[in-house]
Design a protein around this motif. Structure first.
Motif, PDB file in Angstrom:
ATOM      1  N   GLY A  14     -32.987 -36.591  15.476  1.00 51.14           N
ATOM      2  CA  GLY A  14     -33.216 -35.523  16.448  1.00 51.14           C
ATOM      3  C   GLY A  14     -33.146 -34.126  15.879  1.00 51.14           C
ATOM      4  N   MET A  15     -32.913 -34.007  14.576  1.00 44.33           N
ATOM      5  CA  MET A  15     -32.780 -32.696  13.944  1.00 44.33           C
ATOM      6  C   MET A  15     -34.160 -32.136  13.605  1.00 44.33           C
ATOM      7  N   THR A  16     -34.517 -30.990  14.180  1.00 44.86           N
ATOM      8  CA  THR A  16     -35.763 -30.309  13.825  1.00 44.86           C
ATOM      9  C   THR A  16     -35.501 -29.391  12.632  1.00 44.86           C
ATOM     10  N   MET A  17     -36.549 -28.934  11.997  1.00 44.66           N
ATOM     11  CA  MET A  17     -36.368 -28.070  10.824  1.00 44.66           C
ATOM     12  C   MET A  17     -35.734 -26.740  11.226  1.00 44.66           C
ATOM     13  N   GLN A  18     -36.083 -26.241  12.417  1.00 43.60           N
ATOM     14  CA  GLN A  18     -35.510 -24.980  12.885  1.00 43.60           C
ATOM     15  C   GLN A  18     -34.003 -25.122  13.098  1.00 43.60           C
ATOM     16  N   SER A  19     -33.606 -26.216  13.754  1.00 38.31           N
ATOM     17  CA  SER A  19     -32.172 -26.466  13.962  1.00 38.31           C
ATOM     18  C   SER A  19     -31.465 -26.750  12.637  1.00 38.31           C
ATOM     19  N   ALA A  20     -32.162 -27.445  11.740  1.00 35.20           N
ATOM     20  CA  ALA A  20     -31.583 -27.769  10.436  1.00 35.20           C
ATOM     21  C   ALA A  20     -31.250 -26.500   9.651  1.00 35.20           C
ATOM     22  N   TRP A  21     -32.132 -25.487   9.721  1.00 33.24           N
ATOM     23  CA  TRP A  21     -31.857 -24.212   9.044  1.00 33.24           C
ATOM     24  C   TRP A  21     -30.616 -23.550   9.646  1.00 33.24           C
ATOM     25  N   LEU A  22     -30.480 -23.632  10.978  1.00 33.77           N
ATOM     26  CA  LEU A  22     -29.318 -23.023  11.633  1.00 33.77           C
ATOM     27  C   LEU A  22     -28.024 -23.703  11.211  1.00 33.77           C
ATOM     28  N   TYR A  23     -28.028 -25.021  11.156  1.00 34.18           N
ATOM     29  CA  TYR A  23     -26.828 -25.763  10.749  1.00 34.18           C
ATOM     30  C   TYR A  23     -26.553 -25.597   9.250  1.00 34.18           C
TER      31      TYR A  23
END
Length: 437
Positions: free
Chosen positions: A120-129
């Motif tokens: 469920g991890m998108t690239m946008q969320s992955a950058w934030l995390y």
């Protein structure tokens, strides 16, 4: 709930601060970061609180406030240490380049790892995390590198400070892009940055000129209150507020550089210098207390069971490998072969935790385990501990092998015997003192 009664709370906080002071002494002797000991203390307190059936307290609001105040104090403390001289230009630029490239590269690789291994991890969320996991912790680094030589110590102060500021700017730039209505793009981001710098310079000059005229003996906490107010207002205006703190620290630490020409006549250097020295002391003391309470409370909130997950271990190890591989390449490129113990000094800490809790709800991924955060923080701290101990042993061996005590005594006697008189010695000593300052 008796454990958190008024008098008990006073006793508990006092004991924690005393223990933190002891931990600092242990850290200097063993090179084990005091932060690790504080987190372990917090974990122990977590079980004590559960034993008294008082584990229903929400510590997050306290953790958030302590984190913000601690961040401001740590950046201000670091800025007050930075001396802007022509011979420092290259070290500063190198440190900034390593911090910036290391931040972006580490964030990208960590984001790729998170996206590939978390459902469920998108690239946008992955950058934030990934961004909090890629920021160096000046809260851990600055107190830990005091035993290194001056050049290496300065490098770590510059690098960790730049990493803090650039990392926070990157994080809030990414969060701004989550809402298309508020996203001003790259151009708007740099316009915001320039506006922040201009406001910071104007505010810094105004604060110094006004406070040098205040005769009250209780003006230092007033000054800190003004800085906290500027930081809060800057956040409300979506400015890069940490830059306000950094620039103020740089201006008051380098007054002769910033007050030149016609501006010099408005500066009472002796009074402003007195403010600088007093601010330096109170900032260091406040940063110590806030840092202590933050990491202990963080330890209280840790869920240790998340560390037992095989997936957490795999993701964390891959991120740790990427951190040190990128760091090795950058240090070899910019610093040459002398990269120890700098290679090992890359801990994550206060800002990592603070930004993790600041991830917006719309970007939250349920599959992300907080254990990754804890694993990376502990892992990088242990690697730093090993690196510092190794460096200390090597320095001791080299010192014993190359600098006999008798040679040092003979050189000292030669210098004293050949000095023409005491005034010559005094002159040399005062010149040396001037250079140090």
């Amino acid at each position: 709930m008796e454990i958190f009664s008024s008098y008990n709370l006073i006793i508990e906080i006092s004991v924690v601060i005393i223990l933190s002071f002891i931990f600092n002494g242990i850290a200097k002797r063993t090179n084990i970061p005091a932060v690790l000991m504080l987190i372990i203390l917090g974990i122990i307190l977590q079980y004590v609180i559960k034993a008294f059936n008082a584990d229903s307290i929400d510590f997050f609001p306290m953790l958030e406030v302590l984190g913000i105040v601690g961040l401001i104090m740590i950046v201000l403390e670091a800025a007050l240490e930075l001396k802007l001289k022509s011979d420092k230009l290259m070290p500063i630029l190198k440190s900034m380049a390593i911090a910036l490239i290391g931040l972006v590269a580490s964030t990208f690789i960590a984001a790729v790892i998170l996206k590939a291994l978390i459902d469920g991890m998108t690239m946008q969320s992955a950058w934030l995390y990934a961004t909090p996991l890629s920021i160096l912790s000046s809260a851990i680094i600055i107190p830990s590198v005091s035993s290194l030589n001056e050049a290496k110590k300065e490098f770590h102060v510059y690098e960790s400070t730049f990493s803090d500021i650039l990392g926070i700017m990157l994080f809030y730039f990414l969060t701004g892009r989550l809402n298309p209505a508020e996203d001003s793009g790259v151009g708007g981001f740099f316009l915001n940055l320039i506006l922040t710098i201009v406001i910071s310079l104007v505010a810094s000059y105004a604060i110094i000129l006004i406070f040098q005229k205040i005769k009250s003996q209780v003006k230092l906490f007033l000054l800190i209150a003004v800085l906290l107010l500027l930081y809060g207002l800057g956040k409300k205006m979506h400015l890069s507020s940490l830059i306000i703190i950094l620039i103020f620290g740089l201006v008051i630490a380098n007054m002769k550089l910033f007050f030149q020409g016609s501006l010099r006549q408005y500066l009472d250097f002796e009074k402003a210098k007195s403010i600088y020295h007093e601010l330096h002391v109170i900032t260091a003391e406040t940063a110590f207390v806030v840092r202590t309470l933050f990491f202990v409370i963080f330890g209280v909130t840790i869920v240790l069971s998340s560390l037992l997950s095989l997936k957490v271990t795999l993701i964390s190890i891959l991120i740790l490998i990427s951190i040190y591989a990128i760091r090795y390449g950058l240090l070899r490129l910019f610093m040459g072969k002398d990269i120890f113990p700098q290679l090992f000094i890359a801990p994550r800490g206060l800002i990592t935790v603070l930004l993790f809790y600041a991830i917006p709800a719309e970007a939250t991924i349920e599959g992300f385990e907080p254990g990754i955060l804890l694993f990376v923080i502990i892992g990088t701290s242990l690697v730093m501990t090993g690196g510092m101990i190794r460096d200390k042993k090597m320095n001791l061996q080299q010192g014993l092998g190359t600098t006999p005590v008798t040679d040092t005594i003979e050189e000292t006697e030669y210098f004293i015997n050949n000095a023409t008189d005491l005034s010559e010695l005094d002159g040399d000593a005062s010149a040396g003192e001037h250079d140090i300052k």
